[in-house]
Design a protein around this motif. Sequence first.
Motif, short mmCIF file in Angstrom:
data_model
loop_
_atom_site.label_atom_id
_atom_site.label_comp_id
_atom_site.label_asym_id
_atom_site.label_seq_id
_atom_site.Cartn_x
_atom_site.Cartn_y
_atom_site.Cartn_z
N GLY A 139 -12.18 -26.20 -40.27
CA GLY A 139 -11.91 -24.98 -39.53
C GLY A 139 -12.38 -25.05 -38.09
O GLY A 139 -12.85 -24.06 -37.52
N LEU A 140 -12.23 -26.24 -37.46
CA LEU A 140 -12.72 -26.46 -36.11
C LEU A 140 -11.56 -26.68 -35.13
O LEU A 140 -10.45 -27.01 -35.54
N THR A 141 -11.87 -26.52 -33.84
CA THR A 141 -10.87 -26.73 -32.80
C THR A 141 -11.39 -27.71 -31.76
O THR A 141 -12.60 -27.92 -31.63
N ILE A 142 -10.46 -28.30 -31.00
CA ILE A 142 -10.82 -29.32 -30.01
C ILE A 142 -9.97 -29.16 -28.76
O ILE A 142 -8.81 -28.73 -28.82
N ALA A 143 -10.56 -29.48 -27.61
CA ALA A 143 -9.84 -29.49 -26.33
C ALA A 143 -10.08 -30.84 -25.66
O ALA A 143 -11.07 -31.52 -25.94
N THR A 144 -9.19 -31.23 -24.76
CA THR A 144 -9.28 -32.53 -24.11
C THR A 144 -9.37 -32.39 -22.60
O THR A 144 -8.80 -31.47 -22.01
N ALA A 145 -10.08 -33.33 -21.99
CA ALA A 145 -10.13 -33.45 -20.53
C ALA A 145 -9.91 -34.92 -20.21
O ALA A 145 -10.76 -35.76 -20.52
N GLU A 146 -8.78 -35.25 -19.62
CA GLU A 146 -8.40 -36.65 -19.44
C GLU A 146 -8.22 -37.01 -17.97
O GLU A 146 -7.62 -36.26 -17.21
N SER A 147 -8.74 -38.16 -17.62
CA SER A 147 -8.48 -38.73 -16.30
C SER A 147 -7.68 -40.01 -16.48
O SER A 147 -6.46 -40.00 -16.40
N CYS A 148 -8.34 -41.11 -16.81
CA CYS A 148 -7.63 -42.40 -16.88
C CYS A 148 -6.58 -42.45 -17.98
O CYS A 148 -5.63 -43.23 -17.89
N THR A 149 -6.73 -41.66 -19.03
CA THR A 149 -5.74 -41.69 -20.12
C THR A 149 -4.54 -40.79 -19.83
O THR A 149 -3.55 -40.83 -20.56
N GLY A 150 -4.61 -39.98 -18.80
CA GLY A 150 -3.44 -39.28 -18.27
C GLY A 150 -2.66 -38.42 -19.25
O GLY A 150 -1.43 -38.34 -19.15
N GLY A 151 -3.32 -37.80 -20.21
CA GLY A 151 -2.63 -36.95 -21.17
C GLY A 151 -2.29 -37.64 -22.48
O GLY A 151 -1.71 -37.03 -23.38
N MET A 152 -2.64 -38.90 -22.60
CA MET A 152 -2.31 -39.66 -23.80
C MET A 152 -2.97 -39.08 -25.05
O MET A 152 -2.36 -39.04 -26.13
N ILE A 153 -4.21 -38.62 -24.93
CA ILE A 153 -4.90 -38.08 -26.10
C ILE A 153 -4.21 -36.81 -26.58
O ILE A 153 -3.94 -36.64 -27.77
N GLY A 154 -3.91 -35.93 -25.63
CA GLY A 154 -3.20 -34.71 -25.99
C GLY A 154 -1.86 -34.99 -26.62
O GLY A 154 -1.46 -34.35 -27.60
N GLN A 155 -1.15 -35.98 -26.08
CA GLN A 155 0.16 -36.35 -26.64
C GLN A 155 0.02 -36.85 -28.07
O GLN A 155 0.81 -36.50 -28.94
N ARG A 156 -0.99 -37.67 -28.31
CA ARG A 156 -1.17 -38.23 -29.65
C ARG A 156 -1.60 -37.16 -30.64
O ARG A 156 -1.14 -37.16 -31.80
N ILE A 157 -2.47 -36.25 -30.21
CA ILE A 157 -2.88 -35.18 -31.12
C ILE A 157 -1.69 -34.29 -31.47
O ILE A 157 -1.48 -33.95 -32.64
#
Length: 201
Positions: free
Chosen positions: A60-78
């Motif tokens: 029941g948890l949530t997560i947010a991302t802050a990306e520099s070098c990965t340029g949105g890749m983590i958000g895209q994969r999630i």
Amino acid sequence: KSGEVRIRVTAKAPDEQSAISLCEKTVQLIKQNPSIAPYIYGIDCENVETALVRLLKDRGLTIATAESCTGGMIGQRITSVSGSSAVYPGGFVTYCNHMKIQLLGVKSETISAHTEVSAEAAAEMAIGARERMDTDLGISTTGYAGPTGGTEENPVGTVYVGIATRNGVTTHRLYYPAKSRDYIREAAASRVMLEAIRAVL
């Protein structure tokens, strides 16, 4: 895979049940191996982002991302994982320092003293993402993916990741020497998601 290892266990036996039994014994041995166990994020799990989303849903948890070098890749994969909207409200891609400061609240003094590629900057990015999205976790990446950039202290291939929870923040320095830009970005994205899993467990 970039930054990951997939172990496939197979067996040859007179019948299916015997083969399954052999595989299960081998899997247990692998899970008990101290060199491997800390890096296992799942069994019969497609990828680390799927494991992360499943775990966050279960808790029941949530997560947010802050990306520099990965340029949105983590958000895209999630967001490639079905049902991820239940745990991921969004994130930030802050490639320049001005955006790190304006959107995430990274202190200009932090960047001046330590540069944007540092444990200190990664920590403030992760905290900023968590606080601004009001999530249980915030994760961040900042680094030199190359082929240009880097410093003597932090050459190309260096990435700092941050994991912020309601209990505090931790950072890790990753280093992928002599790897391609795509490899470094993909490996860093995978590693920070693994660290997020560890933070929850």
